[in-house]
Design a protein around this motif. Sequence first.
Motif, PDB file in Angstrom:
ATOM      1  N   SER A  89      47.998  38.457  28.810  1.00 36.23           N
ATOM      2  CA  SER A  89      47.235  38.182  30.035  1.00 36.23           C
ATOM      3  C   SER A  89      46.078  37.220  29.800  1.00 36.23           C
ATOM      4  CB  SER A  89      46.674  39.491  30.598  1.00 36.23           C
ATOM      5  OG  SER A  89      47.703  40.431  30.770  1.00 36.23           O
ATOM      6  N   HIS A 111      52.301  33.538  30.422  1.00 31.41           N
ATOM      7  CA  HIS A 111      51.770  34.752  31.056  1.00 31.41           C
ATOM      8  C   HIS A 111      52.487  35.002  32.380  1.00 31.41           C
ATOM      9  CE1 HIS A 111      48.219  36.745  33.382  1.00 31.41           C
ATOM     10  NE2 HIS A 111      49.118  37.639  33.004  1.00 31.41           N
ATOM     11  N   PRO A 112      53.282  36.072  32.452  1.00 27.41           N
ATOM     12  CA  PRO A 112      53.880  36.419  33.735  1.00 27.41           C
ATOM     13  C   PRO A 112      52.821  37.094  34.615  1.00 27.41           C
ATOM     14  CG  PRO A 112      54.562  38.006  32.051  1.00 27.41           C
ATOM     15  CD  PRO A 112      53.638  37.028  31.384  1.00 27.41           C
ATOM     16  N   VAL A 113      52.553  36.510  35.770  1.00 30.08           N
ATOM     17  CA  VAL A 113      51.544  37.128  36.641  1.00 30.08           C
ATOM     18  C   VAL A 113      52.272  38.160  37.506  1.00 30.08           C
ATOM     19  CG1 VAL A 113      49.620  36.717  38.209  1.00 30.08           C
ATOM     20  CG2 VAL A 113      50.309  34.943  36.598  1.00 30.08           C
ATOM     21  N   ALA A 114      52.753  39.169  36.835  1.00 32.68           N
ATOM     22  CA  ALA A 114      53.547  40.216  37.476  1.00 32.68           C
ATOM     23  C   ALA A 114      53.438  41.437  36.603  1.00 32.68           C
ATOM     24  CB  ALA A 114      55.011  39.795  37.551  1.00 32.68           C
ATOM     25  N   GLY A 115      53.227  42.575  37.201  1.00 28.25           N
ATOM     26  CA  GLY A 115      53.139  43.782  36.393  1.00 28.25           C
ATOM     27  C   GLY A 115      52.981  44.997  37.284  1.00 28.25           C
ATOM     28  N   THR A 116      52.787  46.113  36.634  1.00 27.31           N
ATOM     29  CA  THR A 116      52.523  47.356  37.353  1.00 27.31           C
ATOM     30  C   THR A 116      51.505  48.122  36.510  1.00 27.31           C
ATOM     31  OG1 THR A 116      54.079  48.820  36.228  1.00 27.31           O
ATOM     32  CG2 THR A 116      54.988  47.445  37.995  1.00 27.31           C
ATOM     33  N   GLU A 117      51.131  49.301  36.978  1.00 25.41           N
ATOM     34  CA  GLU A 117      50.209  50.132  36.197  1.00 25.41           C
ATOM     35  C   GLU A 117      50.960  50.945  35.143  1.00 25.41           C
ATOM     36  OE1 GLU A 117      51.302  50.515  39.143  1.00 25.41           O
ATOM     37  OE2 GLU A 117      51.325  52.581  39.850  1.00 25.41           O
ATOM     38  N   SER A 138      42.468  38.598  38.621  1.00 23.96           N
ATOM     39  CA  SER A 138      43.063  39.794  38.021  1.00 23.96           C
ATOM     40  C   SER A 138      42.076  40.603  37.178  1.00 23.96           C
ATOM     41  CB  SER A 138      44.256  39.356  37.156  1.00 23.96           C
ATOM     42  OG  SER A 138      44.839  40.445  36.494  1.00 23.96           O
ATOM     43  N   HIS A 189      40.380  44.194  38.268  1.00 26.66           N
ATOM     44  CA  HIS A 189      40.725  45.426  37.547  1.00 26.66           C
ATOM     45  C   HIS A 189      39.463  46.186  37.146  1.00 26.66           C
ATOM     46  CE1 HIS A 189      44.979  44.415  37.335  1.00 26.66           C
ATOM     47  NE2 HIS A 189      45.184  45.600  36.809  1.00 26.66           N
ATOM     48  N   ARG A 243      45.435  53.390  41.520  1.00 29.57           N
ATOM     49  CA  ARG A 243      46.691  52.936  40.905  1.00 29.57           C
ATOM     50  C   ARG A 243      46.376  51.947  39.779  1.00 29.57           C
ATOM     51  NH1 ARG A 243      49.865  48.716  40.647  1.00 29.57           N
ATOM     52  NH2 ARG A 243      48.707  47.441  42.125  1.00 29.57           N
ATOM     53  N   ILE A 244      45.548  50.975  40.101  1.00 26.21           N
ATOM     54  CA  ILE A 244      45.209  49.957  39.098  1.00 26.21           C
ATOM     55  C   ILE A 244      44.447  50.583  37.933  1.00 26.21           C
ATOM     56  CG2 ILE A 244      43.734  47.923  38.741  1.00 26.21           C
ATOM     57  CD1 ILE A 244      44.701  46.998  41.538  1.00 26.21           C
ATOM     58  N   MET A 289      45.696  47.860  26.556  1.00 26.37           N
ATOM     59  CA  MET A 289      45.944  46.516  27.074  1.00 26.37           C
ATOM     60  C   MET A 289      44.686  45.953  27.735  1.00 26.37           C
ATOM     61  SD  MET A 289      48.441  45.388  30.185  1.00 26.37           S
ATOM     62  CE  MET A 289      47.822  44.088  31.250  1.00 26.37           C
ATOM     63  N   TRP A 290      44.035  46.754  28.561  1.00 27.64           N
ATOM     64  CA  TRP A 290      42.901  46.233  29.331  1.00 27.64           C
ATOM     65  C   TRP A 290      41.641  46.105  28.496  1.00 27.64           C
ATOM     66  CZ3 TRP A 290      43.170  43.259  33.331  1.00 27.64           C
ATOM     67  CH2 TRP A 290      44.371  43.247  34.043  1.00 27.64           C
TER      68      TRP A 290
HETATM   69  O1  LIG Z   1      49.604  46.068  38.919  1.00 26.57           O
HETATM   70  C1  LIG Z   1      48.910  45.144  39.348  1.00 26.57           C
HETATM   71  O2  LIG Z   1      48.406  45.157  40.472  1.00 26.57           O
HETATM   72  C2  LIG Z   1      48.663  43.958  38.503  1.00 26.57           C
HETATM   73  O3  LIG Z   1      47.713  43.268  38.716  1.00 26.57           O
HETATM   74  C3  LIG Z   1      49.634  43.682  37.404  1.00 26.57           C
HETATM   75  C4  LIG Z   1      49.227  42.677  36.386  1.00 26.57           C
HETATM   76  C5  LIG Z   1      48.451  43.078  35.319  1.00 26.57           C
HETATM   77  C6  LIG Z   1      48.103  42.175  34.336  1.00 26.57           C
HETATM   78  C7  LIG Z   1      48.515  40.872  34.417  1.00 26.57           C
HETATM   79  O4  LIG Z   1      48.168  40.015  33.450  1.00 26.57           O
HETATM   80  C8  LIG Z   1      49.288  40.442  35.476  1.00 26.57           C
HETATM   81  C9  LIG Z   1      49.642  41.361  36.461  1.00 26.57           C
END
Ligand SMILES: O=C(O)C(=O)Cc1ccc(O)cc1
Length: 307
Positions: free
Chosen positions: A100, A123-129, A189, A193, A227-228, A235-236
Amino acid sequence: MSVIYDRVALIGLGLIASSMFWAMRRDGLAGHVTGYARSSETRETAREIGLCDSVHDDMLDAVKDADLIVLCVPVGVMGDVMAQIAGALKPGATLTDVGSVKRGVIDAVMPYLPNGVHFVPGHPVAGTEHSGPRSGFAELFENRWHLLTPPEGTDARATARLRDLWEGMGANVAEMDPDHHDRVLAVTSHVPHLIAYTMTGVADDLRRVTDSEVVKYSAAGFRDFTRIAASDPTMWRDVFLGNKDATLEILGRFTEELFALQRAIRRGDGDHLHAYFTRTRAIRRGIIEAGQDTDAPNFGRGGGPRK
Ligand SMILES: O=C(O)C(=O)Cc1ccc(O)cc1
Ligand SMILES: NC(=O)C1=CN([C@@H]2O[C@H](COP(=O)(O)OP(=O)(O)OC[C@H]3O[C@@H](n4cnc5c(N)ncnc54)[C@H](O)[C@@H]3O)[C@@H](O)[C@H]2O)C=CC1
């Protein structure tokens, strides 16, 4: 679709690696996918659910013949992992990552890059929690951005081939300067967060103090925060330590605006609040009108009543 890389190695079998595997498998983009995970438990899970064509106990076995190596570990350990695998990489191979943060990863990886190996950070700007080997799904990257930040002098054919892979997995690919990437992502992002973490912590403190039911009766906005805030702590932690300067700069601006709103509330300055919220509403509407938020509940509905 046709095979883009004969042999792909995924290092770190969590959300992103498992989503890549399922997407590559669905679309026939890779001949053979090897996987390595640090913990034997994760490797066991991967074998059990068929994640990767072969799962290796030794990281060097996973990477040695690979045409593409993807580092899917927290950004704080990218350099350590690279130091371990560098000697085993095949000349002509492409190395990428999915971190990220981009500048810190480039600085950590580049010193170990062997001659003849192409490094194309991404960097894929896609993810989940969610995290871990069971959390991935093939659709994660569909219609999402994948940002490539190749350092100057990177082989254009290596970048183009990696672009083909991500487009094959459904992503929209853009190229960006790494420092610019880190500033943009701090706004869109990383700081959001941090705000979600903070707000969730505040609500929890409040619940403890007042015994009120803030979580039970939370509205959608707060539920999104929680959720976030459930995202992976390692990771964070690494994202904030790895993107320190941009995060602190944006946080500074954020707190200034917050103080201005706080003062307006204290002074009863409704005009300030109204003007501010009018501006932010226009920003949101602009995003929807430009078709840039495909998750919006009314996306594609033409704004009519919900059926
Ligand atoms: O879950 C969510 O809302 C995100 O924002 C996911 C996400 C997390 C980290 C990244 O570097 C890119 C996307
Ligand atoms: N989770 C998300 O929403 C997104 C994450 N990313 C980035 O992708 C990368 C991976 O994230 P996820 O897949 O979500 O994480 P995850 O937590 O699901 O998986 C990470 C994997 O790396 C392994 N790992 C950790 N330290 C290691 C080490 N020293 N050596 C070998 N393996 C190690 C972990 O055991 C785990 O299997 C991170 O750099 C993150 O910043 C990028 C976009 C979105």
